[in-house]
Design a protein around this motif. Structure first.
Motif, short mmCIF file in Angstrom:
data_model
loop_
_atom_site.label_atom_id
_atom_site.label_comp_id
_atom_site.label_asym_id
_atom_site.label_seq_id
_atom_site.Cartn_x
_atom_site.Cartn_y
_atom_site.Cartn_z
N LEU A 42 19.08 -32.12 -12.25
CA LEU A 42 20.05 -31.27 -12.95
C LEU A 42 19.42 -29.94 -13.35
O LEU A 42 20.03 -28.87 -13.18
CB LEU A 42 20.53 -32.03 -14.19
CG LEU A 42 21.96 -31.74 -14.64
CD1 LEU A 42 22.94 -32.02 -13.52
CD2 LEU A 42 22.29 -32.60 -15.85
N GLY A 43 18.20 -29.99 -13.86
CA GLY A 43 17.50 -28.77 -14.26
C GLY A 43 17.37 -27.80 -13.08
O GLY A 43 17.69 -26.61 -13.20
N ALA A 44 16.94 -28.32 -11.94
CA ALA A 44 16.75 -27.48 -10.75
C ALA A 44 18.08 -26.88 -10.29
O ALA A 44 18.15 -25.71 -9.90
CB ALA A 44 16.11 -28.31 -9.64
N PRO A 49 10.35 -20.27 -13.12
CA PRO A 49 10.42 -21.73 -13.00
C PRO A 49 9.36 -22.39 -13.88
O PRO A 49 8.31 -21.80 -14.13
CB PRO A 49 10.13 -21.99 -11.52
CG PRO A 49 9.55 -20.73 -10.99
CD PRO A 49 9.99 -19.61 -11.87
N GLY A 50 9.67 -23.59 -14.33
CA GLY A 50 8.76 -24.29 -15.21
C GLY A 50 7.55 -24.82 -14.45
O GLY A 50 7.50 -24.72 -13.23
N GLN A 97 13.95 -26.03 -19.69
CA GLN A 97 15.10 -25.15 -19.92
C GLN A 97 16.30 -25.97 -20.41
O GLN A 97 17.01 -25.59 -21.32
CB GLN A 97 15.54 -24.44 -18.63
CG GLN A 97 14.77 -23.19 -18.33
CD GLN A 97 13.81 -23.42 -17.18
OE1 GLN A 97 13.06 -24.39 -17.20
NE2 GLN A 97 13.82 -22.52 -16.22
N LEU A 98 16.50 -27.10 -19.71
CA LEU A 98 17.64 -27.96 -20.02
C LEU A 98 17.53 -28.53 -21.44
O LEU A 98 18.52 -28.59 -22.17
CB LEU A 98 17.69 -29.08 -18.97
CG LEU A 98 19.05 -29.64 -18.59
CD1 LEU A 98 20.06 -28.57 -18.31
CD2 LEU A 98 18.91 -30.57 -17.39
N ALA A 122 19.80 -28.57 -26.77
CA ALA A 122 19.54 -28.63 -28.22
C ALA A 122 19.75 -27.26 -28.85
O ALA A 122 19.21 -26.98 -29.92
CB ALA A 122 18.11 -29.10 -28.46
N HIS A 123 20.53 -26.40 -28.21
CA HIS A 123 20.71 -25.04 -28.73
C HIS A 123 21.36 -25.07 -30.12
O HIS A 123 22.32 -25.81 -30.34
CB HIS A 123 21.57 -24.23 -27.77
CG HIS A 123 21.45 -22.75 -27.99
ND1 HIS A 123 22.12 -22.10 -29.00
CD2 HIS A 123 20.70 -21.81 -27.37
CE1 HIS A 123 21.80 -20.80 -28.96
NE2 HIS A 123 20.95 -20.61 -27.98
N PRO A 124 20.82 -24.26 -31.05
CA PRO A 124 21.37 -24.29 -32.41
C PRO A 124 22.84 -23.87 -32.50
O PRO A 124 23.49 -24.15 -33.51
CB PRO A 124 20.47 -23.32 -33.18
CG PRO A 124 19.75 -22.52 -32.16
CD PRO A 124 19.66 -23.37 -30.93
N ALA A 125 23.36 -23.20 -31.46
CA ALA A 125 24.77 -22.80 -31.51
C ALA A 125 25.70 -23.97 -31.19
O ALA A 125 26.92 -23.85 -31.30
CB ALA A 125 25.03 -21.65 -30.54
#
Lengths: 415, 118
Positions: free
Chosen positions: A17-19, A92-93, A106-107, A112-115
């Protein structure tokens, strides 16, 4: 599904999914083609065998599906082209499997984004990074499936429409963003650990999933000591899983647990991580809590536990993150070091804390110390109070048992 | 991507709360930064809330016109807005955090502007 294949999917889902999100900039498209690739694998692998590089196979298949989809749907493609430019801004990671870049970090930060609402962060992380289905996530959190589905749709809509980015925060932002990611993983763990309701086995699986996620994070951010601290904390608590509930499902207190049933290798791993977490800089909240858990796990009994050191660690924790609950735990540790009366003085000083006034563990701790101080009629009164505040059947049963014990002693004691 | 920053301030009849420690110069500095970054699409400061008038049209087509407020209770009131064009929400949130309106009891609400499909 064969267990071997299921394990591959669970392991590969987050990475896949990340890729895909990185390549196409859209979580919905990524999820869609990821599940198509998994379906294709379910058809082919049982016949042709699992490929040598299952992750690469899934990614190639999913990418091909996405490209075909975009060729068919030009409007969708035009919209994604804009997002794609943004996705290119991020590097890329670090690569784990040499053939596959690892974009899971990234995912993690997006989920977990604060928004996003706190409950949505947890749901999205389990779904995207743990590879759980919406039904599984709903079951884990004892929420109706439509409610959980709604939560996930709401979160994905916000990511798309408010354009929450898929990127790892820069070094200047990381200290303020990483705690949010760790909080999500820890709340998944405590959900599994709390055993507030639901079949015990299922809850243990949720806790194990949180540990797996923390291991992934540890691999992605090896220099972050709080990641090591969180993983250590969860391992050191999870090591006691077989001893912490009686066969009938009621919780067994630390003092009464059979320490022989604790998972020694998990404790060893946790102890090594605690050292990593507390070396090379100022301590963090997870590292300190892990150190406390390690002292419990290392002790042969409650009596021989290093209580002075535990009190000292609670003092550090209070400076890092002061809270009435930490003060409560510290008071209990002081009671073990200096005797129940010393603990009671500290507990009574906390009596007016709004957070503790209706907090079952506070009422129970106070009753326990009164009983140990031989102030039995006060203890009975305090157990009655704890009984009214118990939230689960198990807590209620425990308080009732303690109350009847004290009452029996009172009846047999000549006035 | 366009975002609207809605700058909410505590009500003017509660002067103690309005004094959030930021000065007129802070606002000038923020506005200058937004302009110089080349991200400003539009910006307005709104006149005092007591000058606002509410219009509602019922099913029968009749206008109802009311003065909304002033409010005795504490309630945030929209005092101004920016529309900025930045790549993603993280950057919009950074600008909102730099805005003096987010200080001392005030808040800035970040709303993405809907993209109309052409």
């Amino acid at each position: 599904m064969e267990p071997a294949i299921a394990a591959v999917f669970r392991e590969e889902h987050g990475r896949l999914l990340g890729a895909l999100v990185r390549r196409f900039g859209d979580l919905d498209l990524a999820e869609e083609v990821a599940s198509e690739a998994i379906e294709a694998a379910l058809t082919h692998w049982p016949v042709d065998g699992v490929p040598a590089k299952p992750g690469a196979w899934l990614l190639t298949t999913a990418r091909r599906r996405a490209v075909n989809r975009l060729k068919r749907d030009q409007t969708y493609a035009a919209k994604l082209a804009v997002l794609h430019v943004d996705a290119q801004r991020t590097e890329p990671g670090p690569s784990v499997d040499a053939s596959l870049p690892d974009d899971r970090l990234q995912l993690f930060f997006t989920c977990a984004h604060p928004a996003l609402a706190a409950e949505d962060r947890v749901a999205l992380t389990l779904r995207c990074l743990a590879g759980m289905t919406t039904v599984e996530v709903a079951r884990a959190f004892l929420v109706p499936v439509p409610t959980m589905a709604q939560r996930i749709v709401r979160a994905k809509k916000k990511i798309r429409e408010a354009r929450i980015p898929f990127r790892v925060p820069g070094p200047d932002e990381l200290p303020s963003r990483l705690p949010g990611v760790l909080q999500v993983v820890y709340s998944i763990f405590t959900e599994g650990y709390a055993a507030s309701s639901g079949p015990a086995l299922q809850r243990i699986e949720v806790a194990a999933e949180a540990i797996r996620l923390a291991r992934v994070l540890r691999g992605l951010l090896p220099a972050e000591r709080e990641v090591a601290g969180l993983l250590a904390l969860m391992l050191l608590i999870h090591a006691r899983r077989d001893a912490r509930t009686a066969p009938d499902g009621t919780p067994v207190l630390l003092a009464d647990q059979s320490r022989a049933a604790w998972d020694r290798s998990m404790i060893e791993e946790g102890r090594t991580l605690v050292i990593a977490a507390l070396t090379g800089g100022s301590p963090g909240v997870y590292g300190v809590q892990a150190a406390i858990a390690a002292l419990h796990d290392e002790a042969a009994s409650v009596e021989t536990t290093d209580w002075p050191q535990i009190v000292a660690l609670y003092d550090v924790l209070l400076t890092l993150s002061p809270s009435p609950v930490v003060s409560l735990n510290r008071a209990a540790a002081v009671a073990m070091r200096d005797g129940p009366e010393a603990g009671l003085v500290l507990l009574d000083a906390l009596a007016e804390e709004p957070l503790l006034r209706a907090y079952h563990p506070y009422a129970l701790a106070r009753a326990d110390l009164l009983e140990r101080a031989d102030r039995l009629s006060e203890a009975a009164e305090a157990y009655r109070k704890a009984l009214t505040l118990a939230a689960t059947d198990a807590d209620r049963a425990h308080a009732e048992r303690r109350l009847s014990g004290v009452s029996a002693t009172l009846r047999n004691t000549p006035m | 991507m366009k975002y609207m920053l809605l700058i909410n301030t505590p009500p003017a009849d509660n002067p103690a709360e309005v004094d959030n420690g930021c000065t007129f110069e802070d606002w000038i500095a923020f506005d200058k930064a937004v302009q110089e970054a080349g991200i400003c699409v539009d910006s307005h400061q709104l006149a005092d809330f007591t000058t606002a008038t509410r219009v509602q049209v019922g099913a029968d087509g009749r206008r109802a016109i009311t003065t909304d407020g002033p409010f005795a209770e504490t309630r945030e009131i929209l005092g101004g807005l920016y529309v900025i064009d930045v790549p993603d929400l993280d950057e919009a949130l950074d600008w909102a955090a730099r805005c003096p309106g987010s200080l001392g009891g005030g808040s800035v609400v970040v709303r993405p502007v809907a993209e109309v499909q052409g």
